[in-house]
Design a protein around this motif. Structure first.
Motif, short mmCIF file in Angstrom:
data_model
loop_
_atom_site.label_atom_id
_atom_site.label_comp_id
_atom_site.label_asym_id
_atom_site.label_seq_id
_atom_site.Cartn_x
_atom_site.Cartn_y
_atom_site.Cartn_z
N ILE A 10 48.87 5.83 -30.59
CA ILE A 10 50.11 5.79 -29.89
C ILE A 10 50.63 7.24 -29.40
N ARG A 11 50.98 7.53 -28.29
CA ARG A 11 51.51 8.80 -27.78
C ARG A 11 52.88 8.81 -26.97
N ASP A 12 53.23 7.77 -26.71
CA ASP A 12 54.74 7.53 -26.31
C ASP A 12 55.38 6.93 -27.70
N ALA A 13 56.61 6.26 -27.36
CA ALA A 13 57.46 5.92 -28.58
C ALA A 13 56.69 4.79 -29.33
N THR A 14 56.35 3.70 -28.57
CA THR A 14 55.49 2.55 -29.31
C THR A 14 54.31 2.22 -28.80
N SER A 15 53.97 2.92 -27.81
CA SER A 15 52.47 2.66 -26.96
C SER A 15 51.88 3.86 -26.39
N SER A 16 51.21 3.45 -25.37
CA SER A 16 50.67 4.84 -24.50
C SER A 16 50.25 4.08 -23.16
N ASP A 17 49.98 5.24 -22.38
CA ASP A 17 49.48 4.81 -21.01
C ASP A 17 48.19 5.42 -20.50
N PRO A 18 47.25 4.66 -21.19
CA PRO A 18 45.97 5.41 -21.23
C PRO A 18 44.99 5.35 -20.07
N TYR A 19 44.22 6.61 -19.61
CA TYR A 19 43.13 6.58 -18.91
C TYR A 19 42.05 7.40 -19.22
N VAL A 20 40.88 7.34 -18.61
CA VAL A 20 39.67 7.99 -18.99
C VAL A 20 39.04 8.95 -18.16
N ILE A 21 38.77 10.30 -18.52
CA ILE A 21 38.03 11.15 -17.35
C ILE A 21 36.65 11.07 -17.95
N VAL A 22 35.78 11.07 -17.10
CA VAL A 22 34.24 11.17 -17.63
C VAL A 22 33.59 12.44 -16.76
N LEU A 23 32.98 13.13 -17.64
CA LEU A 23 32.33 14.42 -17.06
C LEU A 23 30.87 14.58 -17.29
N LEU A 74 27.69 8.40 -11.37
CA LEU A 74 27.56 9.90 -11.39
C LEU A 74 25.94 10.12 -11.28
N CYS A 75 25.48 11.24 -10.43
CA CYS A 75 24.12 11.43 -10.20
C CYS A 75 23.87 12.39 -11.52
N VAL A 76 22.29 12.02 -12.01
CA VAL A 76 21.83 12.72 -13.35
C VAL A 76 20.90 13.70 -12.48
N THR A 77 21.38 14.89 -12.82
CA THR A 77 20.29 16.09 -12.40
C THR A 77 19.64 16.76 -13.51
N ASN A 78 20.54 16.78 -14.81
CA ASN A 78 19.94 17.38 -15.94
C ASN A 78 19.96 16.34 -17.07
N PRO A 79 18.77 16.10 -17.59
CA PRO A 79 18.61 14.95 -18.59
C PRO A 79 19.15 15.57 -20.11
N ASN A 80 19.55 16.77 -20.09
CA ASN A 80 19.79 17.47 -21.45
C ASN A 80 21.38 17.47 -21.42
N GLU A 81 22.11 17.29 -20.18
CA GLU A 81 23.54 17.16 -20.04
C GLU A 81 24.16 16.09 -20.87
N PRO A 82 25.09 16.07 -21.62
CA PRO A 82 25.77 15.13 -22.31
C PRO A 82 26.67 14.58 -21.20
N LEU A 83 26.86 13.42 -21.68
CA LEU A 83 27.95 12.72 -20.92
C LEU A 83 29.20 12.68 -21.90
N LYS A 84 30.38 13.26 -21.06
CA LYS A 84 31.54 13.55 -21.94
C LYS A 84 32.87 12.41 -21.38
N LEU A 85 33.73 12.08 -22.43
CA LEU A 85 34.86 11.25 -22.04
C LEU A 85 35.88 11.78 -22.66
N PHE A 86 36.97 11.88 -21.86
CA PHE A 86 38.40 12.36 -22.65
C PHE A 86 39.42 11.05 -22.26
N VAL A 87 40.13 10.85 -23.06
CA VAL A 87 41.07 9.79 -23.08
C VAL A 87 42.60 10.58 -23.12
N TYR A 88 43.18 10.25 -22.26
CA TYR A 88 44.58 10.70 -22.05
C TYR A 88 45.71 9.74 -22.10
N ASP A 89 46.80 10.09 -22.25
CA ASP A 89 47.95 9.38 -21.92
C ASP A 89 48.75 9.87 -20.89
#
Length: 168
Positions: free
Chosen positions: A23-36, A61-76
């Motif tokens: 929860i990031r607002d009073a009783t809920s959140s307005d989430p979205y995800v960013i993928v890097l 997304l294009c994969v050019t480097n197999p050692n690069e991790p996929l990162k996710l960030f969730v925001y309100d």
């Protein structure tokens, strides 16, 4: 900018849903995800007033480097102030990309080729099967978000061969 001619292929990430997000607002959140991935960044739409949002959204997304991790960030999402962080997760793509390189001719449809197990070093919440189905490699994943009091993200990885692919 990513040079597509150097791409091993494309990774389609289906962001399915969030589970018990913070929860990031009073009783809920307005989430979205960013993928890097590498220098690529994509974002889902915002789901208003939900701690269990369903996105069912595909990001590619294009994969050019197999050692690069996929990162996710969730925001309100907030209108009058900076968006609040709701956690993050990281995926090591190497186990998935290893299976993509295998010769899977003759493998039965729906076969679990391998499983990625949760451990202290990854964000995976439960065993994550990598499956060969309909001629494609897919992986279903539940990710436990880090740096937050609660929350998981369910997603699915799908591999897409490109005409110029060079699977290493």
């Amino acid at each position: 900018m990513v040079n597509i001619s150097n791409a091993m292929g494309a990774l389609r990430i289906r962001i399915k849903r969030g589970i018990d997000l913070a929860i990031r607002d009073a009783t809920s959140s307005d989430p979205y995800v960013i993928v890097l991935l590498d220098q690529q960044k994509l974002k889902t739409r915002t789901i208003k007033k939900s701690l269990n949002p369903v996105w069912d959204e595909d990001l590619t997304l294009c994969v050019t480097n197999p050692n690069e991790p996929l990162k996710l960030f969730v925001y309100d999402y907030d209108i009058f102030s900076p968006d609040d962080r709701m956690g993050e997760a990281e995926i090591d793509l190497r186990p998935f990309l290893e299976v993509v390189k295998w010769n899977l001719k003759g493998v039965s449809n729906g076969t679990i080729v391998t499983q990625v197990k949760p451990n202290r070093h990854n964000c995976i919440a439960e065993d994550s099967p990598i499956v060969f189905s309909d001629g494609k490699v897919t992986q279903n994943i539940f990710l436990r978000l880090r740096n937050v009091e609660s929350g998981e993200i369910e997603l699915q990885l799908n591999w897409i061969d490109l005409p110029t692919s060079r699977v290493a």
